[in-house]
Design a protein around this motif. Structure first.
Motif, short mmCIF file in Angstrom:
data_model
loop_
_atom_site.label_atom_id
_atom_site.label_comp_id
_atom_site.label_asym_id
_atom_site.label_seq_id
_atom_site.Cartn_x
_atom_site.Cartn_y
_atom_site.Cartn_z
N TYR A 125 -12.13 22.21 22.45
CA TYR A 125 -13.03 21.88 21.35
C TYR A 125 -12.95 20.40 21.01
O TYR A 125 -13.97 19.72 20.87
N GLU A 131 -20.94 21.31 14.04
CA GLU A 131 -21.33 21.19 15.44
C GLU A 131 -22.83 21.40 15.62
O GLU A 131 -23.49 20.68 16.37
N ALA A 141 -19.31 23.06 21.99
CA ALA A 141 -18.25 23.13 20.98
C ALA A 141 -18.54 24.23 19.97
O ALA A 141 -17.63 24.95 19.53
N LEU A 201 -17.49 27.56 21.33
CA LEU A 201 -16.04 27.76 21.24
C LEU A 201 -15.64 28.20 19.84
O LEU A 201 -14.76 29.05 19.67
#
Length: 402
Positions: free
Chosen positions: A222, A287, A396, A399
């Motif tokens: 990440y 994100e 990201a 994740l």
């Protein structure tokens, strides 16, 4: 008088010391950002004044940007200082670097000045964002950091445009000196205003960090995706920033005063994006917001590449691309503050190092592409790099949701 406005932007539930001091700290960062952002729009003017070509000064900017790889080392210094000491030292260093830039007689001295200026600004930024991380919970941190990031837009809107107007009347060296004087004054204000308190980042900071996906991975998959996304995002913006001033001078005969007026307009776009990020990023997700901003940069940059011979269409595309960059980069900062548990400065420094490496990597090809092919190639480079940012930020996010 500004307290109600600040409370409406960051929330009246923030700690008292944050509501009391955040305005002054943001104003000081505005002044530092003005000095830092002055060079790119006026590179052609500075190149003439130092007796070098545009692509040569592009190399100078790239070398100076590579000094940003020292940011993790700067973070270690910040962790050893109080937040006040770090911020005051950073502002004094910005003033020194800006003064050296004003006195530069050749490319080497100009590079040294930019290195001092940029790393001093890194020290101030790390001190400020670490101070915010000490006092503000992660869940509402984007609101406060988004507010401080309005200083990036205002640095262009007020700082660069004012220094540009001074440049139009008295020359770029006087423009730089004007910024140096103001930053030095703000160093005194910050030193008197903040208490010399110890770091507030032990158990509470670790407990807050545990709630984020970044913590469980530390700087794992990440974290490196966020660093990569920041690097490509900063590279995308740099490709525009180091070329648009020359484009407007060469194709549309813009003067320094006209570039200052444009900087004022670009600053409004960035300010709007910073405020939107402050209000929306905590809700939408760090994100996702970063990916959305980068994704919109792609068609805007392609539009600039296609319509770079048409002033108003090209300007609209440029403003949209830069505004979306601002939204994306502000959205990334709160996530960056959690990459290293218990040390927000180190997580932020890793993304700063990635970002400065990205800017350095883009400065040379962007100025070379412009010299050889005009504005279309740097704009397409921006589109490609922004696309990479969007992909990395979405990865990201996956994740985090896994």
């Amino acid at each position: 008088m500004l307290a109600p406005v600040i409370d409406s932007l960051i929330g009246d539930d923030q700690p008292t010391e944050v509501r009391r001091d955040i305005g002054v700290l943001t104003a000081a960062r505005l002044c530092a950002n003005g000095c830092f952002r002055f060079a790119p729009p006026f590179l052609a003017t500075i190149a003439r004044g130092t007796g070098v070509t545009l692509d040569q000064i592009g190399i100078a900017v790239a070398v100076a940007e590579l000094a940003g790889l020292l940011s993790p080392l700067t973070a270690r210094v910040v962790d050893r200082l109080s937040r006040r000491q770090a911020m005051v030292a950073g502002l004094v260093g910005v003033a020194v670097g800006t003064t050296l830039a004003a006195a530069s007689q050749g490319m080497v001295m100009f590079v040294v000045a930019l290195v001092i200026l940029s790393q001093s600004k890194v020290m101030y930024d790390l001190g400020l964002n670490s101070w915010v991380s000490d006092h503000v919970p992660y869940e509402s941190r984007s609101r406060v950091m988004g507010f401080t990031e309005t200083s990036w837009a205002l640095g262009l809107l007020l700082g660069v445009s004012t220094m540009g107007l001074v440049t139009g009347v008295s020359g770029w060296r006087v423009g730089y000196l004007t910024g140096a004087v103001v930053v030095m004054l703000m160093a005194g204000v910050v030193g008197r205003r903040l208490p010399n308190e110890p770091h507030v980042r032990e158990l509470a900071a670790r407990q807050e960090a545990h709630a984020s996906a970044a913590t469980t991975r530390r700087i794992g998959s990440y974290g490196w995706l966020i660093v990569f996304a920041t690097a490509t995002l900063m590279a995308a913006s740099q490709s525009l920033f180091v070329t648009f001033g020359s484009w407007l001078e060469d194709v549309f005969s813009f003067t320094p005063a006209m570039l200052s007026a444009l900087a004022f307009g670009l600053g409004f776009g960035e300010l709007f994006s910073s405020i939107m990020s402050s209000q929306r990023t905590d809700r939408w997700g760090k994100e996702r917001s970063m990916a959305m901003g980068a994704a919109v940069m792609v068609p805007a940059s392609v539009g600039l590449a296609v319509f770079h011979q048409h002033l108003w269409i090209g300007l609209i595309c440029l403003i949209v691309a830069i505004a979306c960059f601002e939204f994306a980069i502000v959205s990334s900062i709160a996530a960056a503050s959690q990459l290293v548990p218990g040390s927000p400065a180190r997580g932020l420094a890793l993304t700063l190092a990635g970002g400065t490496f990205g800017r350095a990597l883009a400065s040379i090809p962007a100025t070379h592409f412009y010299q050889a092919h005009g504005m279309s190639w740097p704009a397409m480079l921006t589109a490609c790099l922004a696309g990479c940012t969007a992909v990395a930020a979405f990865a990201a996010l996956r994740l985090v949701n896994r």
